[in-house]
Design a protein around this motif. Structure first.
Motif, PDB file in Angstrom:
ATOM      1  N   LYS A   1      12.438  22.228  -0.303  1.00 57.26           N
ATOM      2  CA  LYS A   1      11.880  21.022  -0.920  1.00 57.26           C
ATOM      3  C   LYS A   1      12.353  19.781  -0.180  1.00 57.26           C
ATOM      4  O   LYS A   1      13.539  19.640   0.129  1.00 57.26           O
ATOM      5  N   GLN A   2      11.434  18.919   0.087  1.00 57.95           N
ATOM      6  CA  GLN A   2      11.800  17.678   0.766  1.00 57.95           C
ATOM      7  C   GLN A   2      11.069  16.514   0.110  1.00 57.95           C
ATOM      8  O   GLN A   2       9.897  16.614  -0.220  1.00 57.95           O
ATOM      9  N   ALA A   3      11.809  15.430  -0.066  1.00 57.89           N
ATOM     10  CA  ALA A   3      11.189  14.231  -0.631  1.00 57.89           C
ATOM     11  C   ALA A   3      10.430  13.509   0.472  1.00 57.89           C
ATOM     12  O   ALA A   3      10.988  13.216   1.519  1.00 57.89           O
ATOM     13  N   VAL A   4       9.169  13.273   0.249  1.00 63.71           N
ATOM     14  CA  VAL A   4       8.352  12.593   1.248  1.00 63.71           C
ATOM     15  C   VAL A   4       7.732  11.356   0.613  1.00 63.71           C
ATOM     16  O   VAL A   4       7.192  11.408  -0.493  1.00 63.71           O
ATOM     17  N   GLN A   5       7.851  10.248   1.307  1.00 67.88           N
ATOM     18  CA  GLN A   5       7.242   9.004   0.830  1.00 67.88           C
ATOM     19  C   GLN A   5       5.771   8.994   1.231  1.00 67.88           C
ATOM     20  O   GLN A   5       5.433   9.143   2.405  1.00 67.88           O
ATOM     21  N   PHE A   6       4.904   8.823   0.239  1.00 63.78           N
ATOM     22  CA  PHE A   6       3.484   8.782   0.539  1.00 63.78           C
ATOM     23  C   PHE A   6       2.962   7.360   0.478  1.00 63.78           C
ATOM     24  O   PHE A   6       3.558   6.490  -0.160  1.00 63.78           O
TER      25      PHE A   6
ATOM     26  N   TYR B   1       0.819  -1.206   0.000  1.00 65.38           N
ATOM     27  CA  TYR B   1       0.000   0.000   0.000  1.00 65.38           C
ATOM     28  C   TYR B   1       0.855   1.259   0.000  1.00 65.38           C
ATOM     29  O   TYR B   1       0.361   2.343   0.273  1.00 65.38           O
ATOM     30  N   LEU B   2       2.159   1.085  -0.262  1.00 63.47           N
ATOM     31  CA  LEU B   2       3.027   2.255  -0.390  1.00 63.47           C
ATOM     32  C   LEU B   2       2.674   3.017  -1.658  1.00 63.47           C
ATOM     33  O   LEU B   2       2.371   2.420  -2.688  1.00 63.47           O
ATOM     34  N   GLY B   3       2.745   4.332  -1.584  1.00 60.09           N
ATOM     35  CA  GLY B   3       2.470   5.147  -2.763  1.00 60.09           C
ATOM     36  C   GLY B   3       3.758   5.671  -3.362  1.00 60.09           C
ATOM     37  O   GLY B   3       4.822   5.085  -3.195  1.00 60.09           O
ATOM     38  N   GLU B   4       3.656   6.810  -4.037  1.00 59.41           N
ATOM     39  CA  GLU B   4       4.830   7.352  -4.702  1.00 59.41           C
ATOM     40  C   GLU B   4       5.551   8.360  -3.805  1.00 59.41           C
ATOM     41  O   GLU B   4       5.017   8.839  -2.812  1.00 59.41           O
ATOM     42  N   LYS B   5       6.766   8.650  -4.206  1.00 60.42           N
ATOM     43  CA  LYS B   5       7.559   9.673  -3.510  1.00 60.42           C
ATOM     44  C   LYS B   5       7.313  11.003  -4.189  1.00 60.42           C
ATOM     45  O   LYS B   5       7.280  11.089  -5.413  1.00 60.42           O
ATOM     46  N   LYS B   6       7.119  12.046  -3.382  1.00 60.84           N
ATOM     47  CA  LYS B   6       6.892  13.360  -3.974  1.00 60.84           C
ATOM     48  C   LYS B   6       7.706  14.403  -3.237  1.00 60.84           C
ATOM     49  O   LYS B   6       7.974  14.268  -2.044  1.00 60.84           O
ATOM     50  N   ASP B   7       8.087  15.438  -3.966  1.00 62.39           N
ATOM     51  CA  ASP B   7       8.772  16.561  -3.320  1.00 62.39           C
ATOM     52  C   ASP B   7       7.728  17.570  -2.885  1.00 62.39           C
ATOM     53  O   ASP B   7       6.897  18.007  -3.686  1.00 62.39           O
ATOM     54  N   ILE B   8       7.757  17.916  -1.620  1.00 64.21           N
ATOM     55  CA  ILE B   8       6.842  18.959  -1.172  1.00 64.21           C
ATOM     56  C   ILE B   8       7.632  20.020  -0.425  1.00 64.21           C
ATOM     57  O   ILE B   8       8.749  19.772   0.051  1.00 64.21           O
ATOM     58  N   LEU B   9       7.030  21.165  -0.285  1.00 67.28           N
ATOM     59  CA  LEU B   9       7.687  22.261   0.429  1.00 67.28           C
ATOM     60  C   LEU B   9       7.296  22.187   1.890  1.00 67.28           C
ATOM     61  O   LEU B   9       6.120  22.055   2.219  1.00 67.28           O
ATOM     62  N   ASP B  10       8.299  22.255   2.748  1.00 67.00           N
ATOM     63  CA  ASP B  10       7.965  22.269   4.177  1.00 67.00           C
ATOM     64  C   ASP B  10       7.751  23.706   4.628  1.00 67.00           C
ATOM     65  O   ASP B  10       7.683  24.626   3.809  1.00 67.00           O
TER      66      ASP B  10
END
Lengths: 183, 258
Positions: free
Chosen positions: A104-109, A90-99
């Motif tokens: 920018k930080q890569a976060v595993q969704f 049930y792991l999703g994709e990795k995305k870069d989001i702004l904290d």
């Protein structure tokens, strides 16, 4: 010739023994359902977990998707912190989001919707307790649609403690009885 | 006045001397592993007489123990309307306790006693000293293969016992008493943990294998070389093995599941 028969019989014996071990591992235990990947963790905080234990199942729509891996009490917030390990599929994709600092930080969704809620239910009347996850689509388009790995489930329903329910029921019955007399 | 005290002291000294001799004996026999690897035929021969010949009694006992568990479990669980958990009850009790323990008890009766009698008789008829005369080390030739055959056979026999028990519970529970087949297996699979239950059961049976075979070969090697001495040694093997299995089982269970 004789020793050859002995060797063959011993070979059969060892094979049957190993088959029995294999049978126990695959047919009688949870090894078959254990996927090599560790899965990912999400956290939920409950006021009361009732009889929930480590290794209790986590289900979505009744399908087991993971298990409880850790339970501890948070003395600061006065709640129980339950860590669940959800299967890696049930792991999703990795995305870069702004904290917050616009970095920018890569976060595993995961593939769980961000508004997922968690409730502690009982399987059957006297059965064991498990966590049920209910997915809700976020109403806000701006929000991330999926929950981040290691994230926390905000909407929770604590375990139903039978004594509390009976207490409330008795209270409401006596209250209700009083009201109807007045009328 | 002194005599009872002296007797107590002597029996204590004899006990500890014997215990020490048993440990030196075990070390010596285990050390023979390397020379045994060179001649695996000796081990195969002993795997036959220790393991294969115990196979049938383990098979049948396991089946009947599982069938009894199925009957008794169903009788109790149906009081609570929880017949579906019969598979869990049968599998958990077999894999954790009954498999290793009952298989080890049967093994000590079937194979342990035979080992003691065989080695004791070899000693009584001076075959062991005959080997030494021919510069063949009886520890390497006789003891080590038997010890390792027992250590290797026991986990396999315990696994076979558990498997037969689970199948026996299945025949009675699902076949005779009408428990749902899917529930029997799926409840079992969800509740029995591979590392916590099955691996611990295998560790238990391994420990029992070491202890039972150790007791059996030591009692035979250490027996008084007369017919009475051999018969006493054989009895001691079965009795001491039973004590050791049940006592160790408590300790291991307390460590693993406590």
């Amino acid at each position: 010739m004789h020793s050859r028969i002995v060797e063959i019989v011993v070979g059969i014996f060892v094979a049957i023994g190993l088959t029995a071990l294999f049978f126990l591992a695959m047919n009688a235990s949870n090894l078959a359902s254990y996927s090599g990947d560790e899965g990912f963790e999400i956290v939920a905080r409950f006021e009361n977990i009732g009889g929930l234990k480590v290794r209790s199942p986590v289900a979505m729509a009744g399908v087991k998707v993971g298990s409880v891996s850790n339970i501890r009490y948070d003395i600061k917030d006065l709640v129980a912190v339950v860590t669940m390990t959800i299967d890696a599929e049930y792991l999703g994709e990795k995305k870069d989001i702004l904290d917050e600092n616009d970095v920018k930080q890569a976060v595993q969704f995961s593939q769980l919707p961000s508004e997922t809620s968690a409730s502690i239910y009982t399987a059957g009347l006297l059965g064991e307790q498990y966590i049920s996850l209910q997915p809700f689509e976020s109403a806000d388009e701006e929000d991330e649609p999926y929950m981040a790995v290691g994230g926390e489930i905000v909407t929770v329903n604590s375990a139903l403690v039978l004594e509390e329910v009976i207490g409330k029921l008795v209270f409401s019955i006596t209250e209700g009885g009083g009201d109807s007399k007045d009328e | 006045m002194v005599n009872p005290v002296q007797m107590l002291g002597r029996s204590a000294l004899t006990f500890f001397e014997r215990l020490g001799r048993a440990h030196l004996f075990l070390m010596d026999a285990l050390w023979g592993f390397f020379s045994m690897v060179m001649r695996p035929r000796l081990l195969v021969q002993q795997l036959y007489s220790v393991g294969v010949l115990s196979f049938l009694i383990i098979l049948i006992s396991g089946l009947f123990v599982g069938m009894v568990l199925g009957l008794q479990g169903h009788y109790i669980l149906s009081n609570f309307g929880a017949e579906e958990t019969l598979g869990v009850l049968v599998a958990a009790s077999l894999v954790r306790e009954l498999g290793p323990v009952v298989a080890a008890l049967l093994f000590s009766g079937r194979a342990g006693s035979a080992l003691t009698a065989e080695i004791g008789l070899m000693k009584a008829t001076e075959q062991l000293s005959g080997m030494e005369m021919m510069a063949v080390d009886p520890m390497r030739r006789i003891i080590t293969p038997r010890l390792f055959a027992g250590i290797l056979s026991m986990p396999l026999l315990a696994a076979i016992f558990s498997m037969m028990g689970i199948l026996g519970g299945y025949f009675v529970g699902v076949g005779l008493l009408g428990v749902d087949e899917g529930a029997y297996w799926s409840q079992m699979q969800s509740k029995i943990d591979f590392s916590a239950d099955i691996i611990n059961g295998v560790i238990k049976s391994f420990v029992f294998g070491v202890v039972v075979t150790w007791i059996a070969v030591f009692e035979g090697y250490d027996s008084i070389p007369t017919s009475e001495g051999v018969s006493r040694a054989t009895t001691r093997t079965v009795v001491h093995s039973a004590f050791a299995i049940l006592g160790l089982d408590f300790v291991l269970t307390a460590l693993m599941f406590g």
